[in-house]
Design a protein around this motif. Sequence first.
Motif, PDB file in Angstrom:
ATOM      1  N   MET A   1      20.585  15.345  95.638  1.00 47.74           N
ATOM      2  CA  MET A   1      21.192  16.215  94.570  1.00 47.74           C
ATOM      3  C   MET A   1      21.726  15.370  93.371  1.00 47.74           C
ATOM      4  SD  MET A   1      22.629  19.156  94.336  1.00 47.74           S
ATOM      5  CE  MET A   1      23.943  20.111  93.698  1.00 47.74           C
ATOM      6  N   GLN A   2      22.206  14.077  93.589  1.00 48.45           N
ATOM      7  CA  GLN A   2      22.380  13.450  92.355  1.00 48.45           C
ATOM      8  C   GLN A   2      21.211  13.086  91.412  1.00 48.45           C
ATOM      9  OE1 GLN A   2      24.117   9.632  93.444  1.00 48.45           O
ATOM     10  NE2 GLN A   2      25.062   9.389  91.212  1.00 48.45           N
ATOM     11  N   LYS A   3      20.253  12.751  92.015  1.00 39.92           N
ATOM     12  CA  LYS A   3      19.036  12.695  91.206  1.00 39.92           C
ATOM     13  C   LYS A   3      18.486  13.797  90.398  1.00 39.92           C
ATOM     14  CE  LYS A   3      14.223  10.562  92.096  1.00 39.92           C
ATOM     15  NZ  LYS A   3      13.283  10.557  93.048  1.00 39.92           N
ATOM     16  N   THR A   4      18.814  15.048  90.813  1.00 36.61           N
ATOM     17  CA  THR A   4      18.295  16.166  89.964  1.00 36.61           C
ATOM     18  C   THR A   4      19.613  16.387  88.929  1.00 36.61           C
ATOM     19  OG1 THR A   4      19.507  17.824  91.519  1.00 36.61           O
ATOM     20  CG2 THR A   4      17.224  17.376  91.672  1.00 36.61           C
ATOM     21  N   THR A   5      20.683  15.963  89.311  1.00 36.19           N
ATOM     22  CA  THR A   5      21.788  16.198  88.278  1.00 36.19           C
ATOM     23  C   THR A   5      21.388  15.187  87.186  1.00 36.19           C
ATOM     24  OG1 THR A   5      23.415  16.730  90.042  1.00 36.19           O
ATOM     25  CG2 THR A   5      24.272  16.065  88.145  1.00 36.19           C
ATOM     26  N   LYS A   6      21.024  14.035  87.562  1.00 33.85           N
ATOM     27  CA  LYS A   6      20.749  13.108  86.527  1.00 33.85           C
ATOM     28  C   LYS A   6      19.498  13.664  85.450  1.00 33.85           C
ATOM     29  CE  LYS A   6      21.994   8.479  88.237  1.00 33.85           C
ATOM     30  NZ  LYS A   6      21.747   7.400  88.600  1.00 33.85           N
ATOM     31  N   LYS A   7      18.710  14.132  86.119  1.00 34.84           N
ATOM     32  CA  LYS A   7      17.603  14.692  85.196  1.00 34.84           C
ATOM     33  C   LYS A   7      17.894  15.793  84.392  1.00 34.84           C
ATOM     34  CE  LYS A   7      13.888  13.134  88.432  1.00 34.84           C
ATOM     35  NZ  LYS A   7      12.925  13.626  89.245  1.00 34.84           N
TER      36      LYS A   7
ATOM     37  N   ALA B   1      15.453  28.761  77.605  1.00 33.94           N
ATOM     38  CA  ALA B   1      14.706  27.748  77.703  1.00 33.94           C
ATOM     39  C   ALA B   1      15.399  26.814  78.692  1.00 33.94           C
ATOM     40  CB  ALA B   1      13.965  27.046  76.279  1.00 33.94           C
ATOM     41  N   LEU B   2      16.602  26.343  78.360  1.00 37.67           N
ATOM     42  CA  LEU B   2      17.543  25.635  79.113  1.00 37.67           C
ATOM     43  C   LEU B   2      17.403  26.169  80.643  1.00 37.67           C
ATOM     44  CD1 LEU B   2      19.498  23.279  79.526  1.00 37.67           C
ATOM     45  CD2 LEU B   2      21.439  24.820  78.771  1.00 37.67           C
ATOM     46  N   ARG B   3      17.607  27.501  80.718  1.00 34.26           N
ATOM     47  CA  ARG B   3      17.821  28.127  82.150  1.00 34.26           C
ATOM     48  C   ARG B   3      16.646  27.707  82.644  1.00 34.26           C
ATOM     49  NH1 ARG B   3      18.262  34.340  82.592  1.00 34.26           N
ATOM     50  NH2 ARG B   3      16.786  34.319  84.439  1.00 34.26           N
ATOM     51  N   GLN B   4      15.399  28.073  82.313  1.00 35.05           N
ATOM     52  CA  GLN B   4      14.237  27.909  82.835  1.00 35.05           C
ATOM     53  C   GLN B   4      13.945  26.481  83.075  1.00 35.05           C
ATOM     54  OE1 GLN B   4      10.902  29.047  80.411  1.00 35.05           O
ATOM     55  NE2 GLN B   4       9.174  28.438  81.950  1.00 35.05           N
ATOM     56  N   ARG B   5      14.510  25.557  82.299  1.00 30.73           N
ATOM     57  CA  ARG B   5      14.259  23.881  82.607  1.00 30.73           C
ATOM     58  C   ARG B   5      14.900  23.558  83.831  1.00 30.73           C
ATOM     59  NH1 ARG B   5      11.500  20.121  83.680  1.00 30.73           N
ATOM     60  NH2 ARG B   5      12.136  18.138  83.149  1.00 30.73           N
ATOM     61  N   LEU B   6      16.223  24.064  83.783  1.00 28.89           N
ATOM     62  CA  LEU B   6      17.052  23.619  84.958  1.00 28.89           C
ATOM     63  C   LEU B   6      16.537  24.165  86.473  1.00 28.89           C
ATOM     64  CD1 LEU B   6      20.310  24.211  83.542  1.00 28.89           C
ATOM     65  CD2 LEU B   6      19.499  22.261  83.639  1.00 28.89           C
ATOM     66  N   LYS B   7      16.121  25.349  86.145  1.00 25.71           N
ATOM     67  CA  LYS B   7      15.250  25.872  87.548  1.00 25.71           C
ATOM     68  C   LYS B   7      14.155  25.043  87.836  1.00 25.71           C
ATOM     69  CE  LYS B   7      16.367  30.857  87.233  1.00 25.71           C
ATOM     70  NZ  LYS B   7      15.886  32.215  87.214  1.00 25.71           N
ATOM     71  N   GLU B   8      13.329  24.604  87.008  1.00 28.41           N
ATOM     72  CA  GLU B   8      12.139  23.657  86.984  1.00 28.41           C
ATOM     73  C   GLU B   8      12.783  22.609  87.908  1.00 28.41           C
ATOM     74  OE1 GLU B   8      10.250  23.143  83.476  1.00 28.41           O
ATOM     75  OE2 GLU B   8       9.375  25.013  83.559  1.00 28.41           O
ATOM     76  N   ILE B   9      13.841  21.813  87.349  1.00 27.28           N
ATOM     77  CA  ILE B   9      14.332  20.539  87.736  1.00 27.28           C
ATOM     78  C   ILE B   9      14.550  20.934  89.035  1.00 27.28           C
ATOM     79  CG2 ILE B   9      16.021  19.042  87.479  1.00 27.28           C
ATOM     80  CD1 ILE B   9      16.027  19.285  84.506  1.00 27.28           C
ATOM     81  N   ASP B  10      15.405  21.884  89.450  1.00 23.93           N
ATOM     82  CA  ASP B  10      15.910  22.238  90.818  1.00 23.93           C
ATOM     83  C   ASP B  10      14.609  22.589  91.870  1.00 23.93           C
ATOM     84  OD1 ASP B  10      18.487  22.044  90.334  1.00 23.93           O
ATOM     85  OD2 ASP B  10      18.683  24.207  90.136  1.00 23.93           O
TER      86      ASP B  10
END
Length: 83
Positions: A1-7, A64-73
Amino acid sequence: MQKTTKKKIPAVVCALLALAGILAYLLVLIMAMRGEMPGIPAAVLIIVIYGVPVIAVLIGVLLALRQRLKEIDGGEEEDAKQY
């Protein structure tokens, strides 16, 4: 979880910087038009002509931000490293 938060932090920071710049441009445009031509309908038309594309860009940045956050998750940012 913390790893994705950093990204997520760089994506959010870049989006916020883009939004701040776009909002500053829109504010300068509105203030310039109000000062130059108070009460003239042509000024309102110019603001609408220039303002609508700026608002569309704002919406695009947020999407675009919403899509990028979904990709990271979803872990998709690591798929590109395979190629």
